[in-house]
Scaffold this active site. Structure first.
Site, PDB file in Angstrom:
ATOM      1  CB  SER A 123      73.071  21.689  67.797  1.00 32.03           C
ATOM      2  OG  SER A 123      73.786  21.280  66.827  1.00 32.03           O
ATOM      3  CE  LYS A 124      70.089  16.037  71.586  1.00 27.89           C
ATOM      4  NZ  LYS A 124      68.782  15.127  71.292  1.00 27.89           N
ATOM      5  NE  ARG A 125      74.656  20.380  63.469  1.00 27.30           N
ATOM      6  CZ  ARG A 125      75.222  21.320  63.044  1.00 27.30           C
ATOM      7  NH1 ARG A 125      76.541  21.038  62.673  1.00 27.30           N
ATOM      8  NH2 ARG A 125      74.924  22.754  63.527  1.00 27.30           N
TER       9      ARG A 125
END
Ligand code: GLU
Length: 470
Positions: A238-240
């Protein structure tokens, strides 16, 4: 019959790595089989879909050079068709109007749960004919009550779901708009999609979609559900995890060939082969060889693949991508060495094109600030004499190319009885502003002669200052 695959993103964000891999596998499978590849934008969620995201998805596809043969189709342009099919399902008794409110359905779920059953709508309106005329309704699909649905998944193998577990899903909301499971089926049918390649987060939708295909008397496509991609920490990517948008990888300095090659291996393998040209991918790829287990994203490997392509692709081609980064970093390359020559000497010194641009600035721009550490170490008072002598020899050259440049440096060292480094290092710092550069003779050759002499003078000023201070 032509084999047809599709990529069907919802335009609610950029094209991320998972989507790009799905697109790649769909595209490869179509290419391999001489089939069609459709791009379909699933934009029925009007609140979350944006034009910016449609553009971002197409930019990503274009940058990766995944060309669709049909489309882009937009679901919002097909509402009439969905309506038609919904009417067809109503008329054939495969769908019905349901007047239960959302609250009532919640209660039904709770009741089912309390009885130890599956939480679902209880089918209250399934066979009723006493329809109120003044109440809003949704339209539900009459899912078969018995039997099983078998997904013959090319990647995962057979998956069997009992119809008892499925509820009568909503195919049209109370405002008449169709839902995802309906639109996908209508599109896959109309667009003659023979193979649905998508993420395995859609597996729970597949039996419902198969039942709708059957109710419509439409051919059921084959399915290939791809396992998800995990971040380096083992959690869903994910973006993380930093860059997950395809275009972010471009911005970070990766070649599209590298990202594609990396993605093709992320979930598929062919023996222990790591490097695949486009042609090889097309020839060797097969959905049935995809991994069943999730794959972990590994940036070090992506860097390795990127370095491979920077070093081995035609420098003129790599230069086109480098030009983009140069511009991005505000470096004007209209005057100075050809970018392909920069690629040749810098490719094995960096991880990315972004870095390549960063460390090549001195070829195109003069500088007044030099790397302090390099100055301290290499522009000491003792270098005045060798610098003056090498400058004289370089100034005398009529052929400004690596060999004579090398000879000039070498002769200086010999004449003054110094090691090559004692001449080369200060010269390097003078010409490039730092203590690191590709082979000095080639670097100087790529720089203009006049420019090198000016930069030696600039460095000599620093040397003089140190002499004065000592
Ligand atoms: N639009 C769906 C998504 O972006 C994909 C639907 C499909 O591939 O069937 O997740």
């Amino acid at each position: 019959m032509t084999l047809t695959t599709r990529f069907a993103p919802s335009p609610t964000g950029y094209l991320h790595v998972g989507g790009a891999r799905t697109a790649l596998y769909s595209w490869l499978y179509a290419q391999k089989n001489g089939g069609d590849f459709i791009l379909r934008i699933e934009d029925t969620d009007l609140e979350r879909s944006t034009q910016a995201s449609v553009d971002a998805i197409m930019d990503g596809m274009n940058w990766l050079n995944l060309k669709w043969t049909h489309g882009p189709y937009f679901q919002t342009e097909r509402f009439d068709r969905y309506k038609e099919v919904i009417e067809q399902l109503l008329a054939s008794g495969n769908a019905y109007r349901c007047y239960s409110t959302a609250e009532e359905v919640d209660v039904m779920r709770e009741e089912a749960k309390a009885k130890g059953g599956i939480e679902k709508y209880n089918g209250l309106w399934r066979d009723r004919t006493d329809h109120p005329t003044d109440k809003p309704f949704v339209i539900r699909f009459k899912n078969p009550l018995e039997g099983v649905v078998v997904i013959k998944d090319i990647v995962k193998g057979d998956i069997t779901i009992s119809n008892e577990q499925l509820d009568d899903l909503i195919i049209a909301r109370s405002d008449g708009t169709p839902t995802y499971n309906l639109t996908v089926v209508v599109d896959d049918w109309d667009m003659k999609v023979s193979h649905v390649v998508r993420g395995d987060d859609h597996i729970s939708n597949t039996p419902r979609q198969i039942n709708i295909f059957r109710a419509l008397g439409a051919p059921v496509p084959e399915y290939a559900h791809l396992p998800m991609i995990l971040g380096e920490d083992g959690k869903r990517l994910s973006k993380r995890h930093g860059a997950v948008s395809v275009m972010q990888y471009r911005d970070d300095g990766y070649l599209p060939e590298a990202l594609l090659n990396y993605l093709v291996r992320l979930g598929w393998s062919h023996g222990d082969k790591e490097i695949f040209s486009r042609e090889e991918m097309i020839e060797l790829f097969d959905l049935k060889d995809c991994n069943r287990a999730p794959s972990g994203f590994n940036t070090d490997k992506l860097i390795w693949v990127n370095q491979h392509y920077m070093k081995t692709l035609d420098p003129a081609y790599v230069a086109e991508h480098l030009a983009w980064h140069m511009k991005e970093q505000g470096i004007d390359t209209t005057k100075g060495p050809a970018l392909a020559d920069i690629v040749k000497i810098q490719a094995d010194r960096v991880k990315t094109l972004k870095e390549m641009a960063e460390i090549s600035r001195y070829f195109y721009e003069d500088f007044t600030e030099l790397d302090a550490k390099a100055v301290k170490k290499h522009l000491r008072p003792v270098v005045k004499e060798p610098m003056l002598l090498v400058k004289e020899k370089l100034a005398a050259l009529t052929d400004w190319s690596p060999e004579p440049i090398h000879a000039a440096i070498n002769d200086t060292a010999v004449e003054l009885e110094l090691g090559m480094g004692k001449v080369g290092m200060p010269l390097r710092v003078a010409a490039t502003g730092a203590g690191n550069s590709p082979s000095l003779d080639i670097t100087l050759a790529l720089l203009d002669q006049k420019k090198v002499l000016e930069r030696i003078d600039q460095a000599l000023v620093l040397v003089e200052a140190r002499i004065a201070a000592s």
